[in-house]
Design a protein around this motif. Sequence first.
Motif, PDB file in Angstrom:
ATOM      1  N   ALA A 192      -2.855  -5.907 -96.945  1.00 49.61           N
ATOM      2  CA  ALA A 192      -1.650  -6.032 -97.760  1.00 49.61           C
ATOM      3  C   ALA A 192      -1.112  -7.461 -97.742  1.00 49.61           C
ATOM      4  O   ALA A 192      -0.731  -8.016 -98.783  1.00 49.61           O
ATOM      5  CB  ALA A 192      -0.585  -5.052 -97.273  1.00 49.61           C
ATOM      6  N   CYS A 193      -1.093  -8.080 -96.564  1.00 49.84           N
ATOM      7  CA  CYS A 193      -0.595  -9.455 -96.466  1.00 49.84           C
ATOM      8  C   CYS A 193      -1.514 -10.431 -97.188  1.00 49.84           C
ATOM      9  O   CYS A 193      -1.043 -11.384 -97.824  1.00 49.84           O
ATOM     10  CB  CYS A 193      -0.450  -9.855 -95.000  1.00 49.84           C
ATOM     11  SG  CYS A 193       0.888  -9.009 -94.120  1.00 49.84           S
ATOM     12  N   ALA A 194      -2.830 -10.206 -97.097  1.00 45.03           N
ATOM     13  CA  ALA A 194      -3.773 -11.101 -97.773  1.00 45.03           C
ATOM     14  C   ALA A 194      -3.582 -11.059 -99.285  1.00 45.03           C
ATOM     15  O   ALA A 194      -3.615 -12.096 -99.957  1.00 45.03           O
ATOM     16  CB  ALA A 194      -5.205 -10.718 -97.396  1.00 45.03           C
ATOM     17  N   LEU A 196      -0.799 -10.177-101.007  1.00 43.75           N
ATOM     18  CA  LEU A 196       0.473 -10.797-101.389  1.00 43.75           C
ATOM     19  C   LEU A 196       0.430 -12.313-101.218  1.00 43.75           C
ATOM     20  O   LEU A 196       1.014 -13.059-102.019  1.00 43.75           O
ATOM     21  CB  LEU A 196       1.613 -10.208-100.559  1.00 43.75           C
ATOM     22  CG  LEU A 196       2.026  -8.765-100.886  1.00 43.75           C
ATOM     23  CD1 LEU A 196       3.180  -8.327-100.004  1.00 43.75           C
ATOM     24  CD2 LEU A 196       2.409  -8.624-102.347  1.00 43.75           C
ATOM     25  N   ALA A 197      -0.255 -12.795-100.183  1.00 41.55           N
ATOM     26  CA  ALA A 197      -0.356 -14.234 -99.973  1.00 41.55           C
ATOM     27  C   ALA A 197      -1.170 -14.893-101.092  1.00 41.55           C
ATOM     28  O   ALA A 197      -0.841 -15.998-101.546  1.00 41.55           O
ATOM     29  CB  ALA A 197      -0.992 -14.525 -98.619  1.00 41.55           C
ATOM     30  N   TRP A 198      -2.196 -14.234-101.552  1.00 43.09           N
ATOM     31  CA  TRP A 198      -3.029 -14.775-102.623  1.00 43.09           C
ATOM     32  C   TRP A 198      -2.239 -14.951-103.911  1.00 43.09           C
ATOM     33  O   TRP A 198      -2.544 -15.812-104.732  1.00 43.09           O
ATOM     34  CB  TRP A 198      -4.226 -13.851-102.857  1.00 43.09           C
ATOM     35  CG  TRP A 198      -5.167 -14.342-103.915  1.00 43.09           C
ATOM     36  CD1 TRP A 198      -6.056 -15.376-103.835  1.00 43.09           C
ATOM     37  CD2 TRP A 198      -5.310 -13.797-105.240  1.00 43.09           C
ATOM     38  NE1 TRP A 198      -6.746 -15.517-105.023  1.00 43.09           N
ATOM     39  CE2 TRP A 198      -6.299 -14.562-105.900  1.00 43.09           C
ATOM     40  CE3 TRP A 198      -4.708 -12.741-105.920  1.00 43.09           C
ATOM     41  CZ2 TRP A 198      -6.693 -14.295-107.202  1.00 43.09           C
ATOM     42  CZ3 TRP A 198      -5.083 -12.485-107.219  1.00 43.09           C
ATOM     43  CH2 TRP A 198      -6.068 -13.251-107.857  1.00 43.09           C
ATOM     44  N   LEU A 199      -1.199 -14.153-104.093  1.00 44.24           N
ATOM     45  CA  LEU A 199      -0.395 -14.210-105.306  1.00 44.24           C
ATOM     46  C   LEU A 199       0.747 -15.220-105.234  1.00 44.24           C
ATOM     47  O   LEU A 199       1.517 -15.333-106.186  1.00 44.24           O
ATOM     48  CB  LEU A 199       0.186 -12.814-105.602  1.00 44.24           C
ATOM     49  CG  LEU A 199      -0.834 -11.733-105.960  1.00 44.24           C
ATOM     50  CD1 LEU A 199      -0.150 -10.370-106.043  1.00 44.24           C
ATOM     51  CD2 LEU A 199      -1.539 -12.053-107.275  1.00 44.24           C
ATOM     52  N   VAL A 200       0.892 -15.938-104.116  1.00 44.76           N
ATOM     53  CA  VAL A 200       1.957 -16.934-103.974  1.00 44.76           C
ATOM     54  C   VAL A 200       1.453 -18.287-104.454  1.00 44.76           C
ATOM     55  O   VAL A 200       0.568 -18.878-103.831  1.00 44.76           O
ATOM     56  CB  VAL A 200       2.417 -17.039-102.503  1.00 44.76           C
ATOM     57  CG1 VAL A 200       3.488 -18.125-102.359  1.00 44.76           C
ATOM     58  CG2 VAL A 200       2.969 -15.701-102.022  1.00 44.76           C
ATOM     59  N   PRO A 201       1.981 -18.824-105.552  1.00 47.45           N
ATOM     60  CA  PRO A 201       1.492 -20.113-106.067  1.00 47.45           C
ATOM     61  C   PRO A 201       1.685 -21.260-105.085  1.00 47.45           C
ATOM     62  O   PRO A 201       0.874 -22.189-105.043  1.00 47.45           O
ATOM     63  CB  PRO A 201       2.328 -20.323-107.339  1.00 47.45           C
ATOM     64  CG  PRO A 201       2.798 -18.954-107.726  1.00 47.45           C
ATOM     65  CD  PRO A 201       2.987 -18.221-106.443  1.00 47.45           C
ATOM     66  N   ALA A 202       2.743 -21.215-104.288  1.00 45.99           N
ATOM     67  CA  ALA A 202       3.024 -22.323-103.371  1.00 45.99           C
ATOM     68  C   ALA A 202       1.919 -22.521-102.353  1.00 45.99           C
ATOM     69  O   ALA A 202       1.736 -23.632-101.840  1.00 45.99           O
ATOM     70  CB  ALA A 202       4.353 -22.081-102.656  1.00 45.99           C
ATOM     71  N   LEU A 203       1.176 -21.473-102.045  1.00 50.60           N
ATOM     72  CA  LEU A 203       0.095 -21.592-101.062  1.00 50.60           C
ATOM     73  C   LEU A 203      -1.138 -22.264-101.646  1.00 50.60           C
ATOM     74  O   LEU A 203      -2.077 -22.580-100.902  1.00 50.60           O
ATOM     75  CB  LEU A 203      -0.273 -20.207-100.513  1.00 50.60           C
ATOM     76  CG  LEU A 203       0.832 -19.492 -99.742  1.00 50.60           C
ATOM     77  CD1 LEU A 203       0.335 -18.144 -99.238  1.00 50.60           C
ATOM     78  CD2 LEU A 203       1.323 -20.349 -98.579  1.00 50.60           C
ATOM     79  N   ARG A 204      -1.161 -22.471-102.946  1.00 51.92           N
ATOM     80  CA  ARG A 204      -2.318 -23.116-103.571  1.00 51.92           C
ATOM     81  C   ARG A 204      -2.004 -24.553-103.983  1.00 51.92           C
ATOM     82  O   ARG A 204      -2.799 -25.184-104.680  1.00 51.92           O
ATOM     83  CB  ARG A 204      -2.767 -22.313-104.798  1.00 51.92           C
ATOM     84  CG  ARG A 204      -3.220 -20.902-104.464  1.00 51.92           C
ATOM     85  CD  ARG A 204      -3.919 -20.246-105.648  1.00 51.92           C
ATOM     86  NE  ARG A 204      -3.014 -20.010-106.761  1.00 51.92           N
ATOM     87  CZ  ARG A 204      -2.289 -18.894-106.901  1.00 51.92           C
ATOM     88  NH1 ARG A 204      -2.369 -17.949-105.995  1.00 51.92           N
ATOM     89  NH2 ARG A 204      -1.502 -18.746-107.940  1.00 51.92           N
ATOM     90  N   THR A 205      -0.850 -25.074-103.569  1.00 47.88           N
ATOM     91  CA  THR A 205      -0.483 -26.447-103.884  1.00 47.88           C
ATOM     92  C   THR A 205      -0.770 -27.356-102.697  1.00 47.88           C
ATOM     93  O   THR A 205      -0.838 -26.894-101.550  1.00 47.88           O
ATOM     94  CB  THR A 205       1.008 -26.546-104.244  1.00 47.88           C
ATOM     95  OG1 THR A 205       1.790 -26.102-103.123  1.00 47.88           O
ATOM     96  CG2 THR A 205       1.335 -25.674-105.442  1.00 47.88           C
ATOM     97  N   ARG A 206      -0.925 -28.641-102.962  1.00 48.22           N
ATOM     98  CA  ARG A 206      -1.178 -29.613-101.902  1.00 48.22           C
ATOM     99  C   ARG A 206       0.131 -29.859-101.148  1.00 48.22           C
ATOM    100  O   ARG A 206       1.145 -30.234-101.750  1.00 48.22           O
ATOM    101  CB  ARG A 206      -1.708 -30.913-102.483  1.00 48.22           C
ATOM    102  CG  ARG A 206      -2.008 -31.985-101.415  1.00 48.22           C
ATOM    103  CD  ARG A 206      -2.527 -33.254-102.066  1.00 48.22           C
ATOM    104  NE  ARG A 206      -3.807 -33.002-102.700  1.00 48.22           N
ATOM    105  CZ  ARG A 206      -4.978 -33.078-102.071  1.00 48.22           C
ATOM    106  NH1 ARG A 206      -4.998 -33.396-100.782  1.00 48.22           N
ATOM    107  NH2 ARG A 206      -6.096 -32.856-102.716  1.00 48.22           N
ATOM    108  N   PRO A 207       0.125 -29.684 -99.821  1.00 52.34           N
ATOM    109  CA  PRO A 207       1.374 -29.852 -99.063  1.00 52.34           C
ATOM    110  C   PRO A 207       1.811 -31.308 -98.976  1.00 52.34           C
ATOM    111  O   PRO A 207       0.990 -32.228 -98.982  1.00 52.34           O
ATOM    112  CB  PRO A 207       1.019 -29.302 -97.678  1.00 52.34           C
ATOM    113  CG  PRO A 207      -0.457 -29.533 -97.558  1.00 52.34           C
ATOM    114  CD  PRO A 207      -1.004 -29.334 -98.958  1.00 52.34           C
ATOM    115  N   THR A 208       3.113 -31.514 -98.881  1.00 50.11           N
ATOM    116  CA  THR A 208       3.701 -32.821 -98.652  1.00 50.11           C
ATOM    117  C   THR A 208       4.229 -32.850 -97.225  1.00 50.11           C
ATOM    118  O   THR A 208       5.038 -32.009 -96.844  1.00 50.11           O
ATOM    119  CB  THR A 208       4.856 -33.089 -99.632  1.00 50.11           C
ATOM    120  OG1 THR A 208       4.362 -32.984-100.971  1.00 50.11           O
ATOM    121  CG2 THR A 208       5.437 -34.474 -99.410  1.00 50.11           C
TER     122      THR A 208
END
Length: 429
Positions: A192-194, A196-208
Amino acid sequence: MTAPTQLAEPTAPRGRFGRGLGGKVRVVLGRGVARGAIQLSLLGLLPVWGADAFGRYVAATGAFTWVVGVVLGVEKAALTAVPRTRLLAAQTTRMLIGRAAALFAAGLLAAAALSPVGGAPALYGLAAANAAGMGLLSVLAAVHRLADHPERDSYGYAGYAVWVLGMGGLALAGVLRPYGYLLALTTGLVVACAVLAWLVPALRTRPTHRRDLARLLNRRVVLLGLTDVTDSAGVSILFVVLAAVDKPADSALVYLMLLVSSTLGSFGILVLRLIQPSTSLRLRGTGGASGRLRARTMLGRTAIGAGGIAVATTGALLTARSALGPDALAAIGRHPLAIGGLVLVEMTSFCMVVYAVFLLENTNGAVLSLTTSAALASLVATVATALVVVTTLGAVGAFLALVVGLAVKAAVLHARLRPHPVIDVPLPD
């Protein structure tokens, strides 16, 4: 020099944090189905596993309820910080999810390391992982609500509820014993967590990389989560004490009563989480004065009510002991009226204190130190009371300890919270 980072900067809310009333209703329904599935499965497993096995299972899971509180600090930080940010919303979201996921990963590693040992250590390790997984699921659901996707919250919890019911059916059929059942539930949380995490756009952006932002978020997570951690730790210690004095039947009774009381409490907390983004914006700056005043009034009434009942109950118990002897206390410890009365007091006091703390947490950062000190005082009072009364009173002693802890928290907060506005502590840039 990096650009200033100021999470307290108010902004207009993006969307409606859940698409209005309809989205919130769907979230409540999804959570209600999930919680109902878990509770019904547990109630059905009591006669199948027996009181001793069930008591050891709930002692293990109850001992790590504080882990959920640790992760809830991440959720509250997201619900209060993200609505107040502009350019750093995605980075804030990514960093907060990473902190919750790290706790779940650590729990899974501990469970894997203790699995070959078997017995109670393996069960307790898996219980820690399961608690962290429930916390991460809640954080991910909150992130999707902030992004105006409340249906993902509903679907995530409803899907997990279906999984819990399926595993509960296998346990009722005798296929899964306590360890296997908890392992299956934890596996469902991973899936379930995997998703929901896959659907979060922020997790696919390059971190600052922003060290100032990291320090700020760490402070907010720790202080916002400490109240929930101490509340859960108090309950966990009760189960540890009950297990230490070899009262598995009392552990099962306390667990079942907490299921009843936590139903109302969890519903109230969910409603507060749904309105937290808008409340955080409404109580910012000078708008927090009314929230602090209202919280102080509620805390004063709770301290008087819960404290008075705790003192009266203690006096009645001492009178019964002197008149009827020590054996009378053991009978009182499991009397339905005594347990029911204290559960009702605990439920009412808990809801009052939680709402007051909610108002304070959404005003400014200055009051977080006050809620932290009150939470620690409450934990000390709960543990001290439990060590004195649980050995003799069992379940009644456990709930008496919870009531004393809530009364102490309300009294400390009321005493330290000034009626005039608190000057906010500037957030680091």
